[in-house]
Design a protein around this motif. Structure first.
Motif, PDB file in Angstrom:
ATOM      1  N   MET A 195       0.848  -1.181   0.000  1.00 42.63           N
ATOM      2  CA  MET A 195       0.000   0.000   0.000  1.00 42.63           C
ATOM      3  C   MET A 195       0.891   1.240   0.000  1.00 42.63           C
ATOM      4  SD  MET A 195      -3.185  -1.359   0.179  1.00 42.63           S
ATOM      5  CE  MET A 195      -4.101   0.126   0.327  1.00 42.63           C
ATOM      6  N   LYS A 196       0.397   2.261  -0.561  1.00 41.86           N
ATOM      7  CA  LYS A 196       1.124   3.518  -0.657  1.00 41.86           C
ATOM      8  C   LYS A 196       1.293   4.169   0.711  1.00 41.86           C
ATOM      9  CE  LYS A 196       0.917   7.946  -2.954  1.00 41.86           C
ATOM     10  NZ  LYS A 196       0.136   8.874  -3.720  1.00 41.86           N
ATOM     11  N   ASP A 197       2.479   4.645   0.977  1.00 38.17           N
ATOM     12  CA  ASP A 197       2.782   5.416   2.186  1.00 38.17           C
ATOM     13  C   ASP A 197       2.667   4.642   3.493  1.00 38.17           C
ATOM     14  OD1 ASP A 197       3.305   7.699   0.649  1.00 38.17           O
ATOM     15  OD2 ASP A 197       1.214   8.345   0.737  1.00 38.17           O
ATOM     16  N   PHE A 198       2.688   3.325   3.454  1.00 38.79           N
ATOM     17  CA  PHE A 198       2.675   2.563   4.691  1.00 38.79           C
ATOM     18  C   PHE A 198       4.099   2.455   5.209  1.00 38.79           C
ATOM     19  CE2 PHE A 198      -1.491  -0.076   4.798  1.00 38.79           C
ATOM     20  CZ  PHE A 198      -2.219   1.031   4.419  1.00 38.79           C
ATOM     21  N   GLY A 199       4.249   2.207   6.506  1.00 39.38           N
ATOM     22  CA  GLY A 199       5.566   2.035   7.099  1.00 39.38           C
ATOM     23  C   GLY A 199       5.758   2.793   8.398  1.00 39.38           C
ATOM     24  N   MET A 200       4.695   3.380   8.921  1.00 40.17           N
ATOM     25  CA  MET A 200       4.784   4.116  10.185  1.00 40.17           C
ATOM     26  C   MET A 200       4.640   3.161  11.375  1.00 40.17           C
ATOM     27  SD  MET A 200       5.162   7.290   9.425  1.00 40.17           S
ATOM     28  CE  MET A 200       4.965   8.347   8.011  1.00 40.17           C
ATOM     29  N   LEU A 201       5.160   3.616  12.514  1.00 39.75           N
ATOM     30  CA  LEU A 201       5.056   2.863  13.761  1.00 39.75           C
ATOM     31  C   LEU A 201       4.128   3.614  14.708  1.00 39.75           C
ATOM     32  CD1 LEU A 201       5.914   0.604  15.712  1.00 39.75           C
ATOM     33  CD2 LEU A 201       7.929   1.984  16.278  1.00 39.75           C
ATOM     34  N   HIS A 202       3.041   2.958  15.104  1.00 41.57           N
ATOM     35  CA  HIS A 202       2.051   3.522  16.022  1.00 41.57           C
ATOM     36  C   HIS A 202       2.205   2.864  17.386  1.00 41.57           C
ATOM     37  CE1 HIS A 202      -0.860   4.744  12.634  1.00 41.57           C
ATOM     38  NE2 HIS A 202       0.127   4.075  12.041  1.00 41.57           N
ATOM     39  N   VAL A 203       2.016   3.626  18.445  1.00 40.60           N
ATOM     40  CA  VAL A 203       1.982   3.097  19.806  1.00 40.60           C
ATOM     41  C   VAL A 203       0.726   3.622  20.478  1.00 40.60           C
ATOM     42  CG1 VAL A 203       3.117   3.049  22.059  1.00 40.60           C
ATOM     43  CG2 VAL A 203       4.503   2.943  19.974  1.00 40.60           C
ATOM     44  N   TYR A 204      -0.122   2.685  20.938  1.00 40.25           N
ATOM     45  CA  TYR A 204      -1.309   3.024  21.718  1.00 40.25           C
ATOM     46  C   TYR A 204      -1.072   2.482  23.117  1.00 40.25           C
ATOM     47  CZ  TYR A 204      -3.477   3.583  17.080  1.00 40.25           C
ATOM     48  OH  TYR A 204      -3.766   3.946  15.789  1.00 40.25           O
ATOM     49  N   THR A 205      -0.986   3.373  24.096  1.00 40.06           N
ATOM     50  CA  THR A 205      -0.644   2.971  25.458  1.00 40.06           C
ATOM     51  C   THR A 205      -1.484   3.755  26.451  1.00 40.06           C
ATOM     52  OG1 THR A 205       1.238   2.481  26.898  1.00 40.06           O
ATOM     53  CG2 THR A 205       1.287   4.618  25.732  1.00 40.06           C
ATOM     54  N   GLY A 206      -1.221   3.563  27.730  1.00 37.19           N
ATOM     55  CA  GLY A 206      -1.911   4.308  28.778  1.00 37.19           C
ATOM     56  C   GLY A 206      -2.815   3.418  29.610  1.00 37.19           C
ATOM     57  N   THR A 207      -3.379   4.012  30.651  1.00 39.82           N
ATOM     58  CA  THR A 207      -4.227   3.277  31.583  1.00 39.82           C
ATOM     59  C   THR A 207      -5.674   3.192  31.140  1.00 39.82           C
ATOM     60  OG1 THR A 207      -4.658   5.294  32.837  1.00 39.82           O
ATOM     61  CG2 THR A 207      -2.780   3.940  33.551  1.00 39.82           C
ATOM     62  N   GLN A 243      -5.755   7.787  28.710  1.00 37.49           N
ATOM     63  CA  GLN A 243      -5.798   7.896  30.166  1.00 37.49           C
ATOM     64  C   GLN A 243      -7.208   7.686  30.686  1.00 37.49           C
ATOM     65  OE1 GLN A 243      -3.027   8.174  32.118  1.00 37.49           O
ATOM     66  NE2 GLN A 243      -2.050   7.858  30.144  1.00 37.49           N
ATOM     67  N   GLU A 244      -7.310   6.863  31.718  1.00 37.21           N
ATOM     68  CA  GLU A 244      -8.590   6.621  32.350  1.00 37.21           C
ATOM     69  C   GLU A 244      -8.981   7.839  33.176  1.00 37.21           C
ATOM     70  OE1 GLU A 244     -10.131   3.842  35.918  1.00 37.21           O
ATOM     71  OE2 GLU A 244      -9.205   2.774  34.232  1.00 37.21           O
ATOM     72  N   VAL A 245     -10.180   8.306  32.974  1.00 38.81           N
ATOM     73  CA  VAL A 245     -10.747   9.379  33.779  1.00 38.81           C
ATOM     74  C   VAL A 245     -11.780   8.788  34.729  1.00 38.81           C
ATOM     75  CG1 VAL A 245     -12.089  11.530  33.704  1.00 38.81           C
ATOM     76  CG2 VAL A 245     -10.315  11.091  31.975  1.00 38.81           C
ATOM     77  N   ARG A 246     -12.586   7.896  34.196  1.00 42.43           N
ATOM     78  CA  ARG A 246     -13.608   7.207  34.989  1.00 42.43           C
ATOM     79  C   ARG A 246     -13.852   5.864  34.324  1.00 42.43           C
ATOM     80  NH1 ARG A 246     -17.691  10.746  34.587  1.00 42.43           N
ATOM     81  NH2 ARG A 246     -16.956  11.793  36.437  1.00 42.43           N
ATOM     82  N   HIS A 247     -14.077   4.849  35.112  1.00 43.53           N
ATOM     83  CA  HIS A 247     -14.364   3.529  34.544  1.00 43.53           C
ATOM     84  C   HIS A 247     -15.402   2.833  35.415  1.00 43.53           C
ATOM     85  CE1 HIS A 247     -13.998  -0.294  32.611  1.00 43.53           C
ATOM     86  NE2 HIS A 247     -12.951   0.070  31.895  1.00 43.53           N
ATOM     87  N   TYR A 248     -16.391   2.244  34.782  1.00 44.33           N
ATOM     88  CA  TYR A 248     -17.463   1.580  35.522  1.00 44.33           C
ATOM     89  C   TYR A 248     -16.973   0.346  36.282  1.00 44.33           C
ATOM     90  CZ  TYR A 248     -17.582  -0.516  30.826  1.00 44.33           C
ATOM     91  OH  TYR A 248     -17.255  -1.053  29.607  1.00 44.33           O
ATOM     92  N   PHE A 249     -15.818  -0.241  35.919  1.00 45.40           N
ATOM     93  CA  PHE A 249     -15.272  -1.357  36.709  1.00 45.40           C
ATOM     94  C   PHE A 249     -15.038  -0.906  38.150  1.00 45.40           C
ATOM     95  CE2 PHE A 249     -12.870  -3.837  33.116  1.00 45.40           C
ATOM     96  CZ  PHE A 249     -14.082  -4.138  32.517  1.00 45.40           C
ATOM     97  N   THR A 250     -14.366   0.235  38.291  1.00 43.64           N
ATOM     98  CA  THR A 250     -13.999   0.706  39.628  1.00 43.64           C
ATOM     99  C   THR A 250     -15.073   1.582  40.259  1.00 43.64           C
ATOM    100  OG1 THR A 250     -12.768   2.528  38.607  1.00 43.64           O
ATOM    101  CG2 THR A 250     -11.515   0.577  39.224  1.00 43.64           C
ATOM    102  N   GLU A 251     -15.751   2.365  39.453  1.00 45.64           N
ATOM    103  CA  GLU A 251     -16.752   3.295  39.989  1.00 45.64           C
ATOM    104  C   GLU A 251     -18.049   2.601  40.413  1.00 45.64           C
ATOM    105  OE1 GLU A 251     -17.020   7.092  39.490  1.00 45.64           O
ATOM    106  OE2 GLU A 251     -14.836   7.118  39.421  1.00 45.64           O
TER     107      GLU A 251
END
Length: 175
Positions: free
Chosen positions: A1-13, A156-164
């Motif tokens: 595919m055209k212009d592919f080759g970037m590195l993405h990072v999805y992280t956080g709480t 980043q977690e602001v609120r989550h129904y697991f804990t709240e």
């Protein structure tokens, strides 16, 4: 595919790292790209993404982790072995240029907990991604990976129904 080759990072709480990667996958497949997703720690075949993406042409999901939680304080040797095998498969796919998009789901956590070597992963991704878009997901992305990434999203977690509200995992939403 055209212009592919970037590195993405999805992280956080926060919630949504894998979901963001899957959204990217859906978009890529919609444009005719081939996508492979390697799951380092989500081996349960009942996960919604594992079931749904079987029906999406051009998308392959490889669940290479156990279908139970990893004890990061004292990882079982099988978890270390499985993470290394998942990484070896990722390296093979990149080296052979088998896909347009490679999602390495939960690889960040596998590196952070020393199931696989961060320096090796970063060096290999830097040298071999060529025309393959690579997406690394998971909490605790190592700084070394963040430093070489082209795109970094920190959820980043602001609120989550697991804990709240003490609500447990719901199929179709969280699983």
């Amino acid at each position: 595919m055209k212009d592919f080759g970037m590195l993405h990072v999805y992280t956080g709480t926060g919630k949504g790292k894998t979901s963001a990667a899957l959204g990217l996958a859906m978009r890529a497949v919609g444009h005719g790209a081939k996508v492979v997703m390697i799951c380092f720690m989500k081996g349960d075949p009942t996960y919604g993404e594992a079931q749904a993406f079987r029906f999406l042409p051009g998308f392959t999901i490889l669940q290479m982790g156990r279908d139970s939680f990893v004890n990061f304080r004292n990882p079982d040797p099988i978890d270390v072995q499985m993470a290394k095998e998942a990484w070896e498969e990722g390296k093979r796919i990149l080296s052979e240029q088998k896909t347009d998009v490679l999602i390495l789901d939960e690889i960040n956590l596998a590196m952070a907990k020393q199931l696989i070597d961060t320096h090796e992963v970063v060096a290999f991704l830097h040298a071999h991604r060529k025309n393959t878009e690579v997406v690394c997901t998971g909490r605790e992305a190592p700084q070394e990976l963040i430093d070489v990434a082209d795109l970094v999203t920190d959820m980043q977690e602001v609120r989550h129904y697991f804990t709240e509200k003490n609500i447990t995992i719901r199929d179709g939403i969280d699983h």
